[in-house]
Design an enzyme around this catalytic site. Structure first.
Site, mmCIF file in Angstrom:
data_model
loop_
_atom_site.group_PDB
_atom_site.id
_atom_site.type_symbol
_atom_site.label_atom_id
_atom_site.label_comp_id
_atom_site.label_asym_id
_atom_site.label_seq_id
_atom_site.Cartn_x
_atom_site.Cartn_y
_atom_site.Cartn_z
ATOM 1 N N LYS A 107 -7.273 19.933 -0.614
ATOM 2 C CA LYS A 107 -6.728 19.735 -1.694
ATOM 3 C C LYS A 107 -7.129 20.714 -2.783
ATOM 4 C CE LYS A 107 -10.848 16.795 -3.224
ATOM 5 N NZ LYS A 107 -11.227 15.460 -3.038
ATOM 6 N N TYR A 163 -19.602 41.590 -26.983
ATOM 7 C CA TYR A 163 -19.258 40.642 -28.350
ATOM 8 C C TYR A 163 -20.721 40.149 -28.523
ATOM 9 C CZ TYR A 163 -14.133 40.673 -27.450
ATOM 10 O OH TYR A 163 -12.730 40.951 -27.305
HETATM 11 C C1 LIG Z 1 -12.186 15.589 -1.995
HETATM 12 C C2 LIG Z 1 -12.493 14.250 -1.270
HETATM 13 C C3 LIG Z 1 -13.236 14.293 -0.030
HETATM 14 C C4 LIG Z 1 -13.934 15.620 0.059
HETATM 15 O O1 LIG Z 1 -15.311 15.886 -0.547
HETATM 16 P P1 LIG Z 1 -16.245 16.843 -0.412
HETATM 17 O O2 LIG Z 1 -17.296 16.428 -1.088
HETATM 18 O O3 LIG Z 1 -15.669 18.274 -0.794
HETATM 19 O O4 LIG Z 1 -16.785 16.987 1.133
HETATM 20 C C5 LIG Z 1 -13.242 13.315 0.545
HETATM 21 N N1 LIG Z 1 -12.782 12.327 0.519
HETATM 22 C C6 LIG Z 1 -11.944 12.229 -0.633
HETATM 23 C C7 LIG Z 1 -11.245 10.571 -1.030
HETATM 24 C C8 LIG Z 1 -11.999 13.058 -1.600
HETATM 25 O O5 LIG Z 1 -10.982 13.054 -2.593
#
Ligand SMILES: *Cc1c(COP(=O)(O)O)cnc(C)c1O
Length: 388
Positions: free
Chosen positions: A44, A274
């Site tokens: 994702k 800055y």
């Molecule tokens: C993002 C997500 C994961 C992965 O989590 P990590 O901490 O990156 O391993 C697993 N399950 C769900 C539902 C998520 O949204």
């Protein structure tokens, strides 16, 4: 985009993505969970900034047959890039996206009856049965059907003939935090109870899954038959796994690099950048780097981070600005214009873990890789096929 040097046309600032490290991390997880547990590749948010399409293809080569995205748009992107495996939309879908889920065979996580209704209708129209994964909220308090509402929810699923519950899942709130162990235990028990409720309704999904990166290692008894790692696949673990877990076997995947654009001496007593936040205490050789906070090199790192030049660490001096950053290279022998500079990741024997930068600015490593700017090209590297 092939070139012998990393020098792409234009600004020499890039994020190098080591696909071999990604595959190695995936194999590491596979070995840990064993052959009976599937490993979903969570890609994702553009694979946490690493590039969803390229990462998904490499994870597929390494054996991944499930991919996790947040939303259907991300799933469609993977489909367009030729990923034909199972894709789970972890955050579900939004009004008007049911047809898209059906059309692209995306499996949404569901937690509201109206989602089931919309999907059932879309599936009926298309003459197919749509798979869903039912999410139960066991203690995160976010997405999911509460356990005390599950029986009623499942009762009401019966009329939807074009829906198949292919998975049951939950998500841990604090699997990385040993002090939250009572909650984590409670979540596991509630998940078991949810599985039982489904069984009593004649539902036996093919997939049961609970674990993110942290839980894979802190709760080996709660892996179900599929796990959902994200962070560790990208080599992020120091601020992801529980503190007593060693993730040294995971390799960093992203290295953020640039090249020195200007070198100049400043005198003792002069300030740079800055807000005059840095005053040279000696005659200093200062390098200007063409990277700034718009590229994801956060302003909160001003005067606090260090970079790697010629195998040595050099401190960031003065404020990081939108497009430019200054580093003190007085102690780097032979430093020259166009020298490669690593802001995080690996450079030979040296490394600057993303997690260390996250700690400085008070965030999670994920937020840093996710926010590497769109104007920073990702350059994919792999031993097999060189740099692409
Ligand atoms: C993002 C997500 C994961 C992965 O989590 P990590 O901490 O990156 O391993 C697993 N399950 C769900 C539902 C998520 O949204």
């Amino acid at each position: 985009m092939i070139s012998d040097s990393e020098n792409i046309d234009g600004r020499p600032t890039w994020a190098e993505i080591d696909l071999d490290a990604l595959a190695s991390n995936f194999n590491q997880v596979k070995t840990s969970v064993g052959a009976d547990v599937q490993v979903m590749g969570v890609v994702k948010a553009n694979a946490y900034g690493h590039g969803a399409v390229e990462c998904a293809h490499r994870l597929r080569d390494a054996g991944a047959r499930w991919f996790g995205v947040a939303m259907p748009e991300e799933g469609v992107q993977l489909r367009s890039a030729g990923i034909n495996d199972s894709i789970l939309c972890l955050a579900g879908f939004w009004q008007g996206q049911a047809q898209s889920c059906v059309k692209h065979a995306l499996v949404p996580v569901v937690y509201r009856l109206d989602m089931i209704e919309a999907l059932d209708q879309a599936a009926k129209d298309a003459g197919v049965v749509a798979d869903v994964h039912l999410k139960v909220d066991t203690g995160m308090g976010r997405l999911g059907v509460r356990l005390d509402a599950l029986t009623e929810f499942v009762d009401r699923l019966e009329p939807f003939e074009n829906i198949r519950v292919d998975g049951l899942m939950t998500h841990f709130a604090a699997a990385d935090d040993n002090s939250c162990e009572p909650l984590t235990d409670k979540q596991i028990r509630r998940f078991q109870s949810a599985s039982q409720t489904l069984l009593e309704h004649g539902l036996k999904p093919s997939h049961y899954h609970l674990a993110n990166s942290a839980a894979i290692y802190s709760q080996p008894g709660a892996r179900g038959n599929m796990v959902r790692p994200g962070g560790v696949l990208y080599g992020l673990w120091r601020d992801v796994l529980a503190p007593d877990m060693d993730g040294a076997a995971f390799k960093p995947v992203m290295s953020l690099r640039t090249r020195i654009t200007l070198l100049k001496w400043v005198r003792s007593g002069e300030t740079i950048g800055y807000g005059c936040t840095f005053e040279a205490s000696r005659e200093s050789l200062i390098a200007t780097l063409p990277i700034g906070y718009d590229d994801g090199y956060m302003r909160g790192l001003s005067n606090r981070a260090r970079v790697i030049v010629r195998g040595l660490y050099a401190p960031v001096v003065g404020r990081i600005s939108m497009d430019l950053t200054l580093v003190d290279v007085t102690n780097v022998p032979g430093v020259s214009m166009d020298d490669e500079v690593t802001l995080f990741g690996v450079a030979g024997q040296q490394r600057v873990p993303v997690e260390d930068l996250a700690k400085i600015v008070g965030t999670l490593s994920y937020e840093i890789t996710c926010r590497v700017g769109e104007r920073v090209p990702r350059i994919y590297q792999s031993e097999g096929n060189g740099k692409t």
